[in-house]
Design a protein around this motif. Structure first.
Motif, PDB file in Angstrom:
ATOM      1  N   GLU A  73     -13.485  28.771  12.275  1.00  0.00           N
ATOM      2  CA  GLU A  73     -14.334  28.121  11.269  1.00  0.00           C
ATOM      3  C   GLU A  73     -13.517  27.723  10.042  1.00  0.00           C
ATOM      4  O   GLU A  73     -13.646  26.604   9.516  1.00  0.00           O
ATOM      5  N   LEU A  74     -12.662  28.621   9.582  1.00  0.00           N
ATOM      6  CA  LEU A  74     -11.814  28.327   8.435  1.00  0.00           C
ATOM      7  C   LEU A  74     -10.849  27.193   8.760  1.00  0.00           C
ATOM      8  O   LEU A  74     -10.651  26.276   7.948  1.00  0.00           O
ATOM      9  N   GLU A  75     -10.259  27.232   9.950  1.00  0.00           N
ATOM     10  CA  GLU A  75      -9.304  26.189  10.332  1.00  0.00           C
ATOM     11  C   GLU A  75      -9.980  24.819  10.387  1.00  0.00           C
ATOM     12  O   GLU A  75      -9.417  23.814   9.911  1.00  0.00           O
ATOM     13  N   GLU A  76     -11.186  24.775  10.941  1.00  0.00           N
ATOM     14  CA  GLU A  76     -11.913  23.498  11.023  1.00  0.00           C
ATOM     15  C   GLU A  76     -12.229  22.972   9.625  1.00  0.00           C
ATOM     16  O   GLU A  76     -12.114  21.772   9.355  1.00  0.00           O
ATOM     17  N   LEU A  78     -10.571  23.541   6.861  1.00  0.00           N
ATOM     18  CA  LEU A  78      -9.338  23.072   6.235  1.00  0.00           C
ATOM     19  C   LEU A  78      -8.937  21.699   6.784  1.00  0.00           C
ATOM     20  O   LEU A  78      -8.493  20.820   6.036  1.00  0.00           O
ATOM     21  N   LYS A  79      -9.097  21.513   8.087  1.00  0.00           N
ATOM     22  CA  LYS A  79      -8.763  20.217   8.696  1.00  0.00           C
ATOM     23  C   LYS A  79      -9.673  19.115   8.166  1.00  0.00           C
ATOM     24  O   LYS A  79      -9.225  18.023   7.824  1.00  0.00           O
ATOM     25  N   GLU A  80     -10.971  19.410   8.093  1.00  0.00           N
ATOM     26  CA  GLU A  80     -11.929  18.409   7.624  1.00  0.00           C
ATOM     27  C   GLU A  80     -11.660  17.984   6.183  1.00  0.00           C
ATOM     28  O   GLU A  80     -11.867  16.834   5.820  1.00  0.00           O
ATOM     29  N   LYS A  81     -11.194  18.912   5.363  1.00  0.00           N
ATOM     30  CA  LYS A  81     -10.933  18.624   3.962  1.00  0.00           C
ATOM     31  C   LYS A  81      -9.499  18.154   3.713  1.00  0.00           C
ATOM     32  O   LYS A  81      -9.094  17.958   2.559  1.00  0.00           O
ATOM     33  N   GLY A  82      -8.749  17.970   4.786  1.00  0.00           N
ATOM     34  CA  GLY A  82      -7.388  17.457   4.642  1.00  0.00           C
ATOM     35  C   GLY A  82      -6.385  18.441   4.057  1.00  0.00           C
ATOM     36  O   GLY A  82      -5.334  18.040   3.559  1.00  0.00           O
ATOM     37  N   LYS A  83      -6.715  19.712   4.090  1.00  0.00           N
ATOM     38  CA  LYS A  83      -5.802  20.736   3.552  1.00  0.00           C
ATOM     39  C   LYS A  83      -4.839  21.168   4.663  1.00  0.00           C
ATOM     40  O   LYS A  83      -4.901  22.289   5.180  1.00  0.00           O
ATOM     41  N   ASN A  84      -3.939  20.264   5.020  1.00  0.00           N
ATOM     42  CA  ASN A  84      -3.083  20.482   6.189  1.00  0.00           C
ATOM     43  C   ASN A  84      -2.091  21.622   5.994  1.00  0.00           C
ATOM     44  O   ASN A  84      -1.804  22.362   6.942  1.00  0.00           O
ATOM     45  N   ASP A  85      -1.539  21.767   4.783  1.00  0.00           N
ATOM     46  CA  ASP A  85      -0.582  22.851   4.556  1.00  0.00           C
ATOM     47  C   ASP A  85      -1.248  24.206   4.758  1.00  0.00           C
ATOM     48  O   ASP A  85      -0.680  25.103   5.388  1.00  0.00           O
ATOM     49  N   ALA A  86      -2.434  24.348   4.223  1.00  0.00           N
ATOM     50  CA  ALA A  86      -3.162  25.606   4.377  1.00  0.00           C
ATOM     51  C   ALA A  86      -3.542  25.837   5.834  1.00  0.00           C
ATOM     52  O   ALA A  86      -3.480  26.968   6.334  1.00  0.00           O
ATOM     53  N   PHE A  87      -3.932  24.749   6.529  1.00  0.00           N
ATOM     54  CA  PHE A  87      -4.278  24.866   7.952  1.00  0.00           C
ATOM     55  C   PHE A  87      -3.090  25.381   8.760  1.00  0.00           C
ATOM     56  O   PHE A  87      -3.221  26.310   9.565  1.00  0.00           O
ATOM     57  N   VAL A  88      -1.925  24.796   8.528  1.00  0.00           N
ATOM     58  CA  VAL A  88      -0.712  25.212   9.261  1.00  0.00           C
ATOM     59  C   VAL A  88      -0.390  26.671   8.960  1.00  0.00           C
ATOM     60  O   VAL A  88      -0.044  27.444   9.863  1.00  0.00           O
TER      61      VAL A  88
END
Length: 289
Positions: A73-76, A78-88
């Protein structure tokens, strides 16, 4: 190829020195800046070439398992909000290592906690890293111990020089120096008075142990508070096989100690590219005021 393939992190303690912060969260999950203490420990293990890790937990420690698990849920989000660094970064945490968990059923000391790892280690040598101790070093302290093990093929304990006034807080080792900074042990003493200490080398919370330690733990009688001390088990092991101590290179932070926790936060923040300069300027203004 590593001769040591498995690591054990005891993390079942109550963390009473950090109450009330540890009333509802494990002390190993206390953040140093933005990273839980135990993540620094896991990263040290991984940088040393070990991918199989067992964390010994207890009641109220579920947050540790959740931290190293996937959070879809958190990863999705982050992806939706464009927070790619945090997602990685979140994905990297979940993929750091092959982490297993077992509960220590009762608080019966470090020796008993390590004994919980008997099946996991499967007759192999293994490293033990306390889950509330950060070691900063150019060559990870765990890797330093593995290098010594490759040379001596015996249990190795990481130690450091301890000021005389602090000797009574440590397990202290004694023995003969076989090379600069390496002792072949003949004794271990838990928290001696300075005048009774066999040396000024104190145990730092990093061990590389042979599987014979489990038999010694089983033969060790509980001491103060009904706890099985690993120091007592190591003294029994010393009667059966050689044990060495290495004065390892690195900076240790005992996060169970409030002053060390503050020091770790400041010193590690100053090392950060994203924080160091601004934080240094802030500290300078505080010192002047």
């Amino acid at each position: 190829m590593n001769t040591v393939r498995k690591a054990v992190i005891p993390a079942a303690g109550f963390g009473t020195r950090f109450l009330p912060a540890t009333k509802a969260q494990p002390k190993e999950m206390l953040p140093v800046i933005d990273t839980p203490v135990i993540q620094y420990v896991v990263e040290e293990i991984v940088k040393s070439g070990i991918k199989e890790i067992l964390i010994i937990t207890g009641r109220g420690k579920r947050a540790i398992e959740d931290h190293f698990d996937r959070s879809t849920e958190l990863e999705e989000m982050l992806k939706e909000k464009g927070k790619n660094d945090a997602f990685v970064k979140m994905r990297e945490i979940a993929e750091l290592a092959d982490i297993h968990y077992i509960r220590q059923q009762e608080q019966r000391g470090l020796g008993d906690a390590i004994h919980c790892a008997k099946s996991f280690t499967n007759g192999e040598p293994f490293v033990v890293l306390l889950g509330d101790t950060i070691m900063q070093a150019d060559v990870p302290v765990t890797k330093q111990l593995i290098n010594f093990y490759n040379k001596y093929q015996s249990s190795i304990i990481a130690v450091e020089q301890v000021p005389r006034e602090k000797i009574s807080r440590y397990g202290i080792v004694g023995g003969k120096e076989v090379e600069p900074g390496v002792l072949e042990l003949d004794t271990l003493v838990e928290k001696p008075q300075p005048e009774e200490a066999p040396s000024s080398f104190g145990v730092t919370g990093r061990y590389l142990l042979t599987p014979a330690i489990f038999e010694m733990i089983e033969k060790t009688s509980p001491g103060k508070g009904g706890e099985i001390q690993i120091t007592d088990a190591l003294k029994l092991l010393l009667q059966k096989e050689k044990i060495y101590a290495a004065n390892v290179k690195g900076k240790r932070y005992d996060i169970g100690n409030k002053l060390d926790y503050l020091k770790a936060t400041v010193e590690l923040a100053l090392q950060r590219a994203d924080l160091g300069n601004d934080f240094r300027s802030f500290l300078q203004t505080q010192v002047k005021s």
